[in-house]
Design an enzyme around this catalytic site. Structure first.
Site, PDB file in Angstrom:
ATOM      1  N   ARG A   1      11.064   1.050  -8.091  1.00 53.72           N
ATOM      2  CA  ARG A   1      10.408   2.402  -8.446  1.00 53.72           C
ATOM      3  C   ARG A   1      10.511   3.216  -9.199  1.00 53.72           C
ATOM      4  NH1 ARG A   1       9.931   5.126  -2.387  1.00 53.72           N
ATOM      5  NH2 ARG A   1       9.556   2.818  -1.602  1.00 53.72           N
TER       6      ARG A   1
ATOM      7  N   HIS B   1       1.178  -4.502  -5.269  1.00 56.68           N
ATOM      8  CA  HIS B   1       2.266  -3.438  -4.688  1.00 56.68           C
ATOM      9  C   HIS B   1       1.666  -2.865  -3.671  1.00 56.68           C
ATOM     10  CE1 HIS B   1       4.640  -0.065  -6.362  1.00 56.68           C
ATOM     11  NE2 HIS B   1       3.644   0.955  -5.810  1.00 56.68           N
TER      12      HIS B   1
ATOM     13  N   TYR C   1     -14.948   8.412  -5.760  1.00 59.25           N
ATOM     14  CA  TYR C   1     -15.381   8.892  -7.024  1.00 59.25           C
ATOM     15  C   TYR C   1     -15.271   8.890  -8.689  1.00 59.25           C
ATOM     16  CZ  TYR C   1     -16.889  11.703  -3.380  1.00 59.25           C
ATOM     17  OH  TYR C   1     -17.129  12.371  -1.977  1.00 59.25           O
TER      18      TYR C   1
END
Length: 801
Positions: free
Chosen positions: A29, A75, A119
């Protein structure tokens, strides 16, 4: 079915579970891989975009589609963490070379968040394509994804040293990493130098890789820190904003900031500078404006008239993020373990990876070329005996029979036979045989080249060099950060921060403190200082706002107080209590106050004395501090003891200590060794059942005025107390009476024009010091107040008439 339980100690279970969790956090990670410089989430984002064809040569695609794809296939974590990682890779003020191009609001250097992923649109950048190049040619290991439905790479081929170029930052369990970005041209030059000479030193490498190169530019100071970081993995540098001083009309100047240190939030910086102006900590700033636009960053700090910009700039560099310290902590995952990476180790890890990638790619290409060569040879052979082959095929029952027939008759392999029977008729033309022969020749050359790469380390390195140079040529950019060898010491003078202003500073015995303008003081003619009944002035002196005060307490503490920070209060108004400025203990009170124009003296000492006769002296310069929000220790005082005096001395002075029982001891200051703050001091005087009531420096011709608890006052010359050594008993300065003996309650130096004020519980007596007759050493003086009628003596002090 019988249930099974395990009886295990909690610490064992916790240790085991946290150990596994830590290993996952470290490896999967938070820390980047030393080979491709990517954390798993970044690698998965890039690989997912590559697999979906969301590449630089295709149109932009909605970010939400990529995030969903990453979560669904590789993931299995929150969408926000994936999107944030994706956004960071697209921010040109975070990454030296952006790996993702994004359309829409992807945040700002002011710390604004990016628009929601529904967006924005994104695609891989062209340089990200270099990280993924040849990934389909078995160049890296692939492993099953989390649900075993697909595969993902454990590392990317990485055609350039991404860990150096883009840097990395992360916090895991027990490890953190901070690797700064570098210039791509310089990083590749360092790799090439290491390829040429595997034993190259850090000093030699630093001739090509000068130091970090931040995307936000700025000025980097401290070559020694860079060298130490490259040699050990840890080091410290200073990163400073790029500033310029511009002249304005009317004798004014302004500071213009055009580049900020890496990772500094511009909006917070502007706010912090403006707070300095509003809090009046920095009086010279008239206005601060953020004039940044699409052409670039520009923060303007406009100054008041006749204020020197350089001094203000130095102060801002010192206390704001216009200058920050960057600490290298170059930890990366190397061979599945978190490792502190030096620059040579980092380069070696990348070179080793590249050798592996190129070998595997050559092996893959060689297998493909050999396979194609085999087919081409079969086709050429078939075309040379075409009529017999066609006759054999025509005589066959079906495709399978035809394939077997030509294999048996003409010694073709199964793959060659399959290619022949699948041939279309137009391939039987003369042109095709020419093309096949040309292809055969090209394949021979390719196979020879690939075999050479696999067999010769020199040829392998030549390939790596060639590819790195091509990447360097395509993507190199000029350096943005300016490097300076030395870290500049910032000199901040008080003149810059605090306008010079004359004031009157007053402190009362009860701890009320203020500064007053000369106008307010003159209006009252210096009389009627506002204070509570039974309080009196301990300190009253003209000072400057650039001066400093030291206030000492009976608990062995001192308060460092710049005059300009004192409350500005009228002479006729009560001051502010010191405990509202600096917190004090319940029974703690002020015993002495001293003012200083400068705290830099190394020849003046502060001598402190306790009631139990302990004395110490410390150089005045030691009392200067930069943080003074609380009282600081000046002397270790025992619980049953109390500090009763603090005064300034030099080596040549003499000190006199007087006890309640009428003992006086005079000795030279140099008998007390100088020590630092927080020490307990040395024995100044040998005491019996008594305490030290007064201590100060005395000249040989000075006189002391002594007041006893019975209301007697006497004046005596100090010459009657002969100079002795410290830690002695001293001499008697009162006549010892068997019944109702005198005890000293106060001592004052004789000031000819001053009045001696004796306050009792019911009465206040004022005596002109000059009118008091001189008595001898063993006299008890004459009675001036009567405690039986006036009450016990509460305070003794002097004041000017």
């Amino acid at each position: 079915m019988q249930e099974k339980f395990q009886d295990l100690p909690l610490e064992e279970v916790m240790g085991d579970r946290f150990g596994r969790y830590s290993k996952y956090i470290i490896q999967e990670r938070a820390l980047p891989d030393a080979r491709d410089g990517l954390k798993p989430v970044q690698r998965r984002i890039l690989y997912a975009m590559h697999t979906e064809g969301n590449t630089q040569d295709k149109p932009f695609r909605k970010s939400a589609k990529t995030v969903g794809n990453v979560i669904g296939n590789y993931h299995p974590h929150g969408d926000s963490s994936v999107y944030e990682a994706m956004v960071r890779m697209s921010q040109d003020w975070k990454a030296r070379h952006m790996l993702i191009e994004m359309h829409g609001n992807n945040g700002s250097v002011d710390g604004d968040p990016a628009a929601a992923m529904r967006y924005t649109e994104a695609r891989l950048s062209s340089i990200a394509g270099e990280l993924l190049r040849d990934i389909t040619k078995d160049t890296v290991d692939v492993v099953p994804n989390f649900d075993d439905q697909d595969t993902e790479p454990t590392v990317l081929p990485a055609r350039f040293p991404n860990l150096l170029v883009n840097g990395s930052t992360g916090i895991s369990a027990g490890y953190a990493t901070d690797i700064p970005p570098h210039n791509l041209f310089e990083a590749i030059e360092a790799v090439l130098m290491r390829l040429d000479n595997p034993k190259v030193t850090v000093d030699e490498l630093m001739t090509v890789i000068k130091g970090p190169d931040f995307p936000t530019g700025g000025i980097i100071q401290g070559t020694d820190g860079i060298k130490k970081a490259y040699e050990t993995g840890r080091g410290k540098i200073v990163v400073r904003a790029k500033t310029a001083i511009e002249q304005l009309k009317g004798g004014k100047e302004q500071i213009v900031v055009t580049e900020l240190p890496y990772d500094v939030n511009k909006a917070n910086l502007v706010k912090r500078i403006d707070e300095q102006r509003l809090d009046k900590k920095l009086d010279g700033i008239a206005e601060i404006r953020d004039e940044s636009d699409r052409t670039g960053l520009r923060v303007v700090i406009e100054l008041k008239k006749d204020i020197p910009a350089q001094g203000i700039l130095n102060y801002l560099l010192k206390i704001t993020d216009l200058q920050v310290t960057y600490n290298f902590n170059m930890i990366a995952i190397h061979r599945r373990r978190p490792t502190m990476m030096t620059l040579p180790l980092l380069l070696d890890a990348y070179i080793e990876h590249q050798k592996e990638v190129v070998k595997r790619r050559a092996t893959f290409d060689l297998a493909r070329a050999n396979k194609r060569m085999h087919l081409v040879e079969g086709l050429i052979k078939a075309l040379s005996i075409l009529d017999e082959v066609i006759a054999k095929i025509r005589a066959s029952k079906d495709k399978r029979d035809a394939r077997q027939g030509i294999m048996d008759a003409f010694d073709f392999s199964e793959a060659q036979a399959e290619a022949i029977v699948s041939l279309q008729l137009y391939r039987l033309t003369n042109t095709d045989i020419t093309e096949l022969r040309a292809e055969h020749e090209a394949l021979q050359k390719e196979i020879a080249l690939l075999e050479g790469i696999l067999q010769s380390p020199a040829k392998l390195i030549a390939v790596i060099r060639r590819e790195l140079k091509a990447t360097q040529k395509q993507f190199a950019e000029p350096r943005r950060s300016l490097l300076q060898a030395k870290i500049e010491e910032l000199e901040v003078t008080l003149d810059v921060l605090v306008p010079s202003e004359e004031v009157i500073v007053s402190v009362t015995k009860d701890g009320y403190i203020k500064r007053t303008s000369p106008r307010s003081y003159s209006a009252s003619s210096g009389k009627d200082l506002a204070m509570k009944e039974s309080d009196y002035a301990l300190f009253e002196q003209p000072m400057n706002t650039q001066h400093h005060l030291l206030l000492f307490t009976n608990r062995g503490q001192y308060i460092y107080q710049p005059v300009h920070e004192l409350p500005d209060i009228r002479w006729k108004d009560l001051g502010q209590h010191i405990s509202s400025i600096v917190p004090l203990e319940a029974e703690e009170e002020i015993i002495a106050v001293h003012g200083f124009a400068s705290m830099d003296s190394t020849t003046d000492f502060m001598m402190t004395v306790t009631e139990a006769g302990q004395v110490k002296r410390t150089v005045v310069a030691d009392y200067k501090v930069s943080r003074y929000s609380r009282a600081l220790k000046t002397m270790n005082v025992k619980k049953e003891d109390a500090m009763m005096a603090a005064f300034i001395v030099t080596d040549k002075d003499e000190v006199t200590l007087v006890t309640t029982e009428g003992q006086a001891l005079r000795f030279r200051v140099d008998e007390v060794p100088p020590t630092g703050l927080r020490t307990g001091g040395v024995k100044g005087m040998t005491l019996k059942d008594e305490r030290v009531i007064w201590a100060d420096t005395v000249d040989a011709n000075e006189r002391l005025i002594i007041v006893t608890q019975r209301g007697a006052v006497k004046k005596m010359g100090i010459e009657e107390v002969t100079t002795s050594n410290r830690a002695k008993r001293g001499v008697q300065i009162l006549s010892i009476l068997k019944s109702n003996p005198h005890q000293i309650v106060a001592v004052e130096k004789d000031r000819k024009e001053a009045l001696l004020v004796i306050e009792t519980e019911k009465h206040q007596e004022e005596i002109a010091m000059g009118d008091l007759p001189k008595n001898d050493r063993l006299s008890n003086g004459s009675f001036k107040v009567d405690p039986k009628t006036d009450g016990a003596i509460r305070a003794v002090y002097h004041k000017m008439p």
